[in-house]
Design a protein around this motif. Structure first.
Motif, PDB file in Angstrom:
ATOM      1  N   PRO A 107       0.815  -1.216   0.000  1.00 51.00           N
ATOM      2  CA  PRO A 107       0.000   0.000   0.000  1.00 51.00           C
ATOM      3  C   PRO A 107       0.850   1.268   0.000  1.00 51.00           C
ATOM      4  CG  PRO A 107      -0.001  -1.006   2.181  1.00 51.00           C
ATOM      5  CD  PRO A 107       0.716  -1.954   1.258  1.00 51.00           C
ATOM      6  N   ARG A 108       0.284   2.317  -0.565  1.00 46.72           N
ATOM      7  CA  ARG A 108       0.985   3.602  -0.637  1.00 46.72           C
ATOM      8  C   ARG A 108       1.367   4.068   0.761  1.00 46.72           C
ATOM      9  NH1 ARG A 108      -2.010   8.336  -3.758  1.00 46.72           N
ATOM     10  NH2 ARG A 108      -1.357   7.033  -5.541  1.00 46.72           N
ATOM     11  N   SER A 109       2.609   4.523   0.905  1.00 48.03           N
ATOM     12  CA  SER A 109       3.158   5.109   2.138  1.00 48.03           C
ATOM     13  C   SER A 109       3.332   4.103   3.260  1.00 48.03           C
ATOM     14  CB  SER A 109       2.286   6.278   2.632  1.00 48.03           C
ATOM     15  OG  SER A 109       2.159   7.272   1.631  1.00 48.03           O
ATOM     16  N   CYS A 110       3.072   2.811   2.994  1.00 51.67           N
ATOM     17  CA  CYS A 110       3.180   1.805   4.060  1.00 51.67           C
ATOM     18  C   CYS A 110       3.889   0.543   3.563  1.00 51.67           C
ATOM     19  CB  CYS A 110       1.799   1.440   4.598  1.00 51.67           C
ATOM     20  SG  CYS A 110       0.881   2.790   5.341  1.00 51.67           S
ATOM     21  N   ASN A 151      -5.918  -1.925  -4.384  1.00 50.14           N
ATOM     22  CA  ASN A 151      -5.199  -0.918  -5.159  1.00 50.14           C
ATOM     23  C   ASN A 151      -4.219  -0.196  -4.244  1.00 50.14           C
ATOM     24  OD1 ASN A 151      -4.668   0.386  -7.568  1.00 50.14           O
ATOM     25  ND2 ASN A 151      -6.345   1.839  -7.385  1.00 50.14           N
ATOM     26  N   PRO A 152      -2.951  -0.022  -4.624  1.00 52.10           N
ATOM     27  CA  PRO A 152      -1.984   0.622  -3.725  1.00 52.10           C
ATOM     28  C   PRO A 152      -2.423   1.988  -3.189  1.00 52.10           C
ATOM     29  CG  PRO A 152      -0.802  -0.462  -5.477  1.00 52.10           C
ATOM     30  CD  PRO A 152      -2.268  -0.586  -5.811  1.00 52.10           C
ATOM     31  N   PRO A 153      -3.094   2.858  -3.973  1.00 50.79           N
ATOM     32  CA  PRO A 153      -3.557   4.124  -3.397  1.00 50.79           C
ATOM     33  C   PRO A 153      -4.730   3.959  -2.429  1.00 50.79           C
ATOM     34  CG  PRO A 153      -3.335   4.286  -5.784  1.00 50.79           C
ATOM     35  CD  PRO A 153      -3.246   2.839  -5.430  1.00 50.79           C
ATOM     36  N   GLY A 154      -5.365   2.802  -2.431  1.00 54.47           N
ATOM     37  CA  GLY A 154      -6.520   2.545  -1.579  1.00 54.47           C
ATOM     38  C   GLY A 154      -7.691   2.058  -2.399  1.00 54.47           C
ATOM     39  N   GLY A 155      -8.614   1.361  -1.736  1.00 51.47           N
ATOM     40  CA  GLY A 155      -9.809   0.876  -2.404  1.00 51.47           C
ATOM     41  C   GLY A 155      -9.620  -0.469  -3.072  1.00 51.47           C
TER      42      GLY A 155
END
Length: 336
Positions: A50-53, A282-286
């Motif tokens: 995931p993005r930022s993690c 999805n890496p940005p979320g969702g």
């Protein structure tokens, strides 16, 4: 591979994951069809970060067996901590838990609440990697999602076991594929044929995609690459992708692309019962919904304008057809 194979193609199946802060997904998937029957498998080894993690990255192992004869498909997924996985950036070597994948074979098992699928397979290709995008775009930021076929026209042997039933795999034809990026494409149809019924040595790879630009969607981009009669016909430049036409709904896709050298016009279809629905993080979320069939039909009208040759390529149930969407109203139960 030939002596003039590009350096990029030689590294086509090396993993791209190195703990990216912007988020990352990466999949190595393999799929094949029975030579005569409406049976197919799809197996996918995946990284999700995931993005930022990046510390929350996971490995995912997916498997689907399509049985169009009985109208029943088994789909199952498991995810594991990234510490239990290995995606080699220096050679083609992948492991998710105890399941492994190399350029010559794959073995593993996935057990879920409703289904269990295991496999022990070898495969061989002989064709060079097929690039759906122009090679230079694989090293640029955009598009955010990249895909290629590491081994087109791969032939598989071994066994797949589905809910206790063993299916012998002998010269099933398909492909080994690799895709990655910082986010999934917003909306797309993806298709592939590894051997038409009428032209068993021909290979088709194509996609129609739309991107979100703020509150708007871009025009459709349609990319097509056909290997046929010993030649590769690529209509995948960015300008050509905009000029081409591609439109899809649930569950039909029509596409056409014309260059000074060739013209392709085709249709890909499958019934709702020929699909499974998979939920992709999805890496940005969702969540993105992947409507996935490996037993679709395809009819392709092809013309080599330089040679003045026109042919029709068809397959009844050997086409791979996927739609990726945010829409939850597609009517297909999310099975994994």
């Amino acid at each position: 591979m030939s002596d003039d194979t590009s350096a990029f193609a030689l590294q086509a199946n090396h993993a791209r994951y190195h703990g990216q802060v912007q988020g990352h997904y990466e999949s190595f998937f393999l799929r094949a069809n029975h030579p005569d029957r409406t049976l197919a498998f799809w197996i996918r080894y995946t990284i999700f970060s995931p993005r930022s993690c990046p510390g929350k990255a996971r490995g995912e192992l997916w498997a689907v067996f399509f049985n169009g004869e009985k109208g029943r498909h088994a789909a199952v997924k498991v995810d594991l901590p990234i510490q239990d996985c290995f995606f080699d950036t220096a050679k083609f070597h992948v492991r998710v838990g105890d399941a492994w994948l190399t350029s010559r074979g794959l073995s593993g098992a996935v057990y879920g609440a409703s289904h269990a699928i295991s496999w022990d397979l070898s495969y061989e290709g002989g064709q060079e990697p097929l690039l759906l995008l122009p090679e230079k775009l694989y090293s640029t930021k955009l598009p955010a999602a990249k895909s290629l076929v590491g081994q087109p026209m791969a032939r598989f042997r071994g066994r797949v076991q589905v809910d206790g039933e063993t299916i012998d795999i002998h010269d099933w034809t398909g492909s080994q594929n690799h895709n990655w990026g910082s986010k999934h494409t917003d909306l797309y149809a993806w298709g592939q044929v590894a051997g038409f019924d009428t032209h068993p040595e021909s290979f088709l790879e194509l996609a129609t995609a739309k991107l979100k630009l703020g509150p708007f969607r871009s025009p459709a981009f349609t990319l097509v690459v056909l290997r046929h009669a010993g030649r590769e016909y690529a209509a995948n430049g960015l300008l050509q992708a905009v000029k081409a036409r591609g439109a899809f709904d649930y569950f039909t896709w029509r596409f056409t692309s014309k260059t000074p050298l060739m013209e392709i016009d085709g249709t890909m279809t499958a019934r709702p019962e020929d699909f499974v629905c998979l939920g992709y993080r999805n890496p940005p979320g969702g969540i993105k919904y992947c409507l996935n069939s490996k037993i679709a039909s395809c009819r392709l009208r092809f013309s080599d304008l330089k040679e003045g040759i026109s042919e029709t390529l068809e397959t009844r149930s050997r086409a791979a057809f996927e739609i990726l969407t945010d829409d939850a109203g597609h009517g297909i139960f999310v099975s994994a």
